[in-house]
Motif scaffolding. Structure first.
Motif, PDB file in Angstrom:
ATOM      1  N   ALA A 235       0.816  -1.211   0.000  1.00 52.81           N
ATOM      2  CA  ALA A 235       0.000   0.000   0.000  1.00 52.81           C
ATOM      3  C   ALA A 235       0.854   1.267   0.000  1.00 52.81           C
ATOM      4  CB  ALA A 235      -0.932   0.001   1.209  1.00 52.81           C
ATOM      5  N   GLN A 236       2.123   1.148   0.367  1.00 52.23           N
ATOM      6  CA  GLN A 236       3.010   2.318   0.436  1.00 52.23           C
ATOM      7  C   GLN A 236       4.038   2.337  -0.700  1.00 52.23           C
ATOM      8  OE1 GLN A 236       3.750   1.056   4.653  1.00 52.23           O
ATOM      9  NE2 GLN A 236       3.955   3.261   4.977  1.00 52.23           N
ATOM     10  N   ALA A 261       6.595  12.835   4.018  1.00 51.33           N
ATOM     11  CA  ALA A 261       5.368  12.722   4.800  1.00 51.33           C
ATOM     12  C   ALA A 261       5.185  11.329   5.388  1.00 51.33           C
ATOM     13  CB  ALA A 261       4.167  13.071   3.917  1.00 51.33           C
ATOM     14  N   ASP A 262       5.723  10.312   4.711  1.00 52.24           N
ATOM     15  CA  ASP A 262       5.551   8.915   5.138  1.00 52.24           C
ATOM     16  C   ASP A 262       6.864   8.168   4.912  1.00 52.24           C
ATOM     17  OD1 ASP A 262       4.859   6.299   5.660  1.00 52.24           O
ATOM     18  OD2 ASP A 262       3.539   6.077   3.915  1.00 52.24           O
ATOM     19  N   PRO A 263       7.701   8.052   5.937  1.00 53.28           N
ATOM     20  CA  PRO A 263       8.992   7.370   5.773  1.00 53.28           C
ATOM     21  C   PRO A 263       8.872   5.893   5.392  1.00 53.28           C
ATOM     22  CG  PRO A 263       8.973   8.710   7.770  1.00 53.28           C
ATOM     23  CD  PRO A 263       7.564   8.656   7.260  1.00 53.28           C
ATOM     24  N   GLY A 264       7.671   5.341   5.480  1.00 50.56           N
ATOM     25  CA  GLY A 264       7.474   3.961   5.048  1.00 50.56           C
ATOM     26  C   GLY A 264       7.237   3.828   3.549  1.00 50.56           C
ATOM     27  N   ALA A 265       7.156   4.962   2.840  1.00 53.09           N
ATOM     28  CA  ALA A 265       6.904   4.931   1.393  1.00 53.09           C
ATOM     29  C   ALA A 265       8.110   4.360   0.653  1.00 53.09           C
ATOM     30  CB  ALA A 265       6.588   6.333   0.889  1.00 53.09           C
ATOM     31  N   ARG A 266       7.827   3.660  -0.437  1.00 53.74           N
ATOM     32  CA  ARG A 266       8.885   3.058  -1.250  1.00 53.74           C
ATOM     33  C   ARG A 266       8.578   3.303  -2.735  1.00 53.74           C
ATOM     34  NH1 ARG A 266      10.474   3.176   3.097  1.00 53.74           N
ATOM     35  NH2 ARG A 266      11.188   1.488   4.464  1.00 53.74           N
ATOM     36  N   LEU A 267       9.626   3.321  -3.538  1.00 52.57           N
ATOM     37  CA  LEU A 267       9.503   3.516  -4.980  1.00 52.57           C
ATOM     38  C   LEU A 267      10.296   2.443  -5.707  1.00 52.57           C
ATOM     39  CD1 LEU A 267       8.880   5.132  -7.610  1.00 52.57           C
ATOM     40  CD2 LEU A 267      10.925   6.509  -7.109  1.00 52.57           C
ATOM     41  N   ILE A 268       9.647   1.766  -6.643  1.00 51.90           N
ATOM     42  CA  ILE A 268      10.334   0.862  -7.578  1.00 51.90           C
ATOM     43  C   ILE A 268      10.404   1.601  -8.910  1.00 51.90           C
ATOM     44  CG2 ILE A 268      10.343  -1.399  -8.696  1.00 51.90           C
ATOM     45  CD1 ILE A 268       8.366  -2.335  -6.484  1.00 51.90           C
ATOM     46  N   LEU A 269      11.593   1.938  -9.327  1.00 55.58           N
ATOM     47  CA  LEU A 269      11.796   2.735 -10.540  1.00 55.58           C
ATOM     48  C   LEU A 269      12.366   1.839 -11.636  1.00 55.58           C
ATOM     49  CD1 LEU A 269      11.769   5.391 -12.037  1.00 55.58           C
ATOM     50  CD2 LEU A 269      13.801   6.093 -10.793  1.00 55.58           C
ATOM     51  N   GLY A 376       2.357  16.150 -14.059  1.00 56.24           N
ATOM     52  CA  GLY A 376       3.720  16.389 -13.605  1.00 56.24           C
ATOM     53  C   GLY A 376       3.880  16.056 -12.140  1.00 56.24           C
ATOM     54  N   ALA A 377       4.960  16.554 -11.534  1.00 58.58           N
ATOM     55  CA  ALA A 377       5.315  16.188 -10.167  1.00 58.58           C
ATOM     56  C   ALA A 377       4.234  16.574  -9.164  1.00 58.58           C
ATOM     57  CB  ALA A 377       6.641  16.842  -9.795  1.00 58.58           C
ATOM     58  N   GLU A 378       3.640  17.752  -9.345  1.00 58.07           N
ATOM     59  CA  GLU A 378       2.637  18.214  -8.379  1.00 58.07           C
ATOM     60  C   GLU A 378       1.407  17.311  -8.383  1.00 58.07           C
ATOM     61  OE1 GLU A 378       0.046  22.285  -7.626  1.00 58.07           O
ATOM     62  OE2 GLU A 378       2.056  22.445  -8.506  1.00 58.07           O
ATOM     63  N   ASP A 379       0.923  16.967  -9.578  1.00 56.47           N
ATOM     64  CA  ASP A 379      -0.222  16.045  -9.678  1.00 56.47           C
ATOM     65  C   ASP A 379       0.112  14.671  -9.114  1.00 56.47           C
ATOM     66  OD1 ASP A 379      -1.650  18.016 -10.912  1.00 56.47           O
ATOM     67  OD2 ASP A 379      -1.577  17.142 -12.913  1.00 56.47           O
ATOM     68  N   LEU A 380       1.305  14.202  -9.427  1.00 54.81           N
ATOM     69  CA  LEU A 380       1.721  12.889  -8.922  1.00 54.81           C
ATOM     70  C   LEU A 380       1.742  12.869  -7.396  1.00 54.81           C
ATOM     71  CD1 LEU A 380       4.626  11.797 -11.299  1.00 54.81           C
ATOM     72  CD2 LEU A 380       2.710  10.352 -10.615  1.00 54.81           C
ATOM     73  N   ALA A 381       2.305  13.917  -6.798  1.00 54.86           N
ATOM     74  CA  ALA A 381       2.388  13.979  -5.329  1.00 54.86           C
ATOM     75  C   ALA A 381       0.985  13.989  -4.715  1.00 54.86           C
ATOM     76  CB  ALA A 381       3.172  15.211  -4.906  1.00 54.86           C
ATOM     77  N   ALA A 382       0.067  14.755  -5.325  1.00 56.70           N
ATOM     78  CA  ALA A 382      -1.298  14.808  -4.799  1.00 56.70           C
ATOM     79  C   ALA A 382      -1.983  13.448  -4.920  1.00 56.70           C
ATOM     80  CB  ALA A 382      -2.091  15.879  -5.548  1.00 56.70           C
ATOM     81  N   ALA A 383      -1.784  12.785  -6.041  1.00 49.52           N
ATOM     82  CA  ALA A 383      -2.400  11.465  -6.225  1.00 49.52           C
ATOM     83  C   ALA A 383      -1.863  10.455  -5.226  1.00 49.52           C
ATOM     84  CB  ALA A 383      -2.165  10.976  -7.652  1.00 49.52           C
ATOM     85  N   LEU A 384      -0.562  10.473  -4.999  1.00 50.39           N
ATOM     86  CA  LEU A 384       0.033   9.530  -4.049  1.00 50.39           C
ATOM     87  C   LEU A 384      -0.503   9.761  -2.636  1.00 50.39           C
ATOM     88  CD1 LEU A 384       3.755   9.464  -5.243  1.00 50.39           C
ATOM     89  CD2 LEU A 384       1.996   7.740  -5.621  1.00 50.39           C
TER      90      LEU A 384
END
Length: 435
Positions: A235-236, A261-269, A376-384
């Motif tokens: 979920a993160q 905002a959430d140190p548990g967040a992860r990204l697979i790039l 862009g980045a702003e929309d992506l951040a809001a969606a996440l």
């Protein structure tokens, strides 16, 4: 359906063959490096005269071949008298098809587009027809099949506006290519119309069929999934799938905001081209983040929240690990990559504005609220920030229902097998008359 003409020679076509001659030293060096694969590239691998009537199917790599699998399976079931030789451009594609272990299917790397390699390949396999997947329209390959009077079927054909504009500047070569095509089913209406504008007769154009909609969902490696799942809370975890140059920076900016905002967040790039990994590693550092590198076996974790997935053939694994997927090639004008994999894997879908390759599918997903368009980045951040676990599950379920409805309404792979049957019957009749 009118028979394909044997296209006349053109200055552009001769220019293409001249370019091939100039490229020969580079290709020779590549052959030397490939070693054992050289026989495939030179058309030397295979039987001397196929015993079973054989159809040649070609797709560039994993994505194209995976989309062709339903066609292959239906063809094998409907025509037990036929065998298939499948060719592709990559070792990973060859391994994918070999791993299916289908009866009457051989797989090779594709021969280079020289007449002498193609004629060697044809002499060994004696293909009765050629099926091309998506956009692999190599001039000599098509010309040689037309010269031999063998039908060419293009499935899931894709032609962007930019590519069509380039072909329009070479009308002689475009006529030669379209003249060799016996039947074409485009991936989308725009591609269909662009092929028609290049001169493909209307009676050789079939219905629009997006093969990727019918491909079976890929299965992740269970051992890898078990090892990584505890390190990547679903979920993160955001998957940025098949990203191109110009997309990683806004993705990383959006993820960095989420990580603060959430140190548990992860990204697979997952870059579309793994060779760009060093460049992307620099972008990750510039975003103030640390990363693990998949090819090195590094594990992600709290201190390394980004996993740089610089390997091939693991997209099913990444989708299974991510509750949200941003589909690349869509923030920059690349046409967007497939939404079918993340939908099948139960991942919520984000995409940019450039989705011409799957325009109808993305439009349906957006209308249903099953996907979120971002600029862009702003929309992506809001969606996440808005996509918690429950919202991810809701949107993923909507996406699966939307795609199932599209699939139920659309013609499918059987339509292509029907077309191939007609082409083979006509070709057999012509051979009998000529004989």
């Amino acid at each position: 359906m009118s028979p394909p003409a044997r296209p006349s020679r053109s200055v552009a076509f001769q220019g293409y063959r001249l370019l091939l001659m100039l490229a020969a030293p580079v290709l020779a060096l590549r052959l030397w490096r490939e070693g054992a694969q050289a026989s495939d590239r030179l058309g030397l691998a295979g039987p001397r005269g196929a015993r079973t009537p054989t159809v040649w199917l070609h797709g560039a790599s994993n994505g194209e071949l995976a989309s062709a699998r339903p066609v292959i399976e239906r063809l094998l079931a409907r025509r037990p008298d036929l065998a298939l030789v499948v060719t592709c451009n990559t070792l990973t594609g060859r391994a994918l098809v070999a791993g299916w272990d289908l009866p009457r299917v051989a797989v090779r790397l594709a021969p280079y587009d020289y007449l002498w390699t193609l004629r060697r390949f044809a002499a060994r396999w004696q293909p009765r027809a050629l099926i091309l997947i998506e956009s692999e329209l190599w001039p000599n390959r098509l010309s040689e099949m037309a010269r031999q009077g063998r039908p060419v079927l293009v499935a899931g054909a894709r032609l962007s506006a930019r590519s069509a504009a380039r072909w329009e500047r070479l009308p002689g070569l475009a006529r030669r290519l379209t003249g060799a095509i016996s039947y074409l089913s485009a991936q989308d209406a725009g591609s269909r119309d662009r092929f028609a504008a290049l001169g493909l007769p209307a009676d050789r154009i079939g219905p629009v069929i997006d093969l990727k909609a019918f491909a079976p969902a890929p299965v992740p490696d269970p051992d890898a999934l078990a090892r990584l799942a505890p390190l990547l809370p679903r979920a993160q975890t955001l998957l940025a799938a098949s990203t191109h140059e110009g997309e990683e920076a806004p993705v990383l900016a959006a993820f960095a905001a989420r990580y603060r905002a959430d140190p548990g967040a992860r990204l697979i790039l997952v870059p579309r081209h793994p060779r760009r990994a060093p460049e992307i590693a620099a972008l990750i550092a510039r975003a103030g983040l640390d990363h693990a590198t998949r090819s090195k076996g590094d594990p992600p974790g709290p201190a390394r929240p980004v996993l740089l997935a610089d390997t091939m053939g693991e997209m099913a694994l990444w989708v299974a690990l991510a509750g949200t997927s941003f589909v690349g090639g869509s923030l920059v004008p690349k046409g967007g990559h497939t939404p079918f994999e993340p939908a099948a894997g139960g991942s919520a879908i984000l995409h940019g504005p450039h989705v011409a390759n799957f325009a109808d599918t993305y439009a349906a997903l957006d209308r249903a609220g099953a996907a979120i368009p971002v600029a862009g980045a702003e929309d992506l951040a809001a969606a996440l920030a808005a996509l918690d676990g429950a919202e991810q599950t809701r949107r993923a379920a909507l996406a699966q229902r939307t795609i199932a409805a599209l699939r139920a309404e659309a013609p499918g792979p059987d339509t292509l097998v029907d077309a191939l049957d007609r082409l083979l019957t006509a070709s057999d009749a012509k051979d009998t008359c000529d004989g």
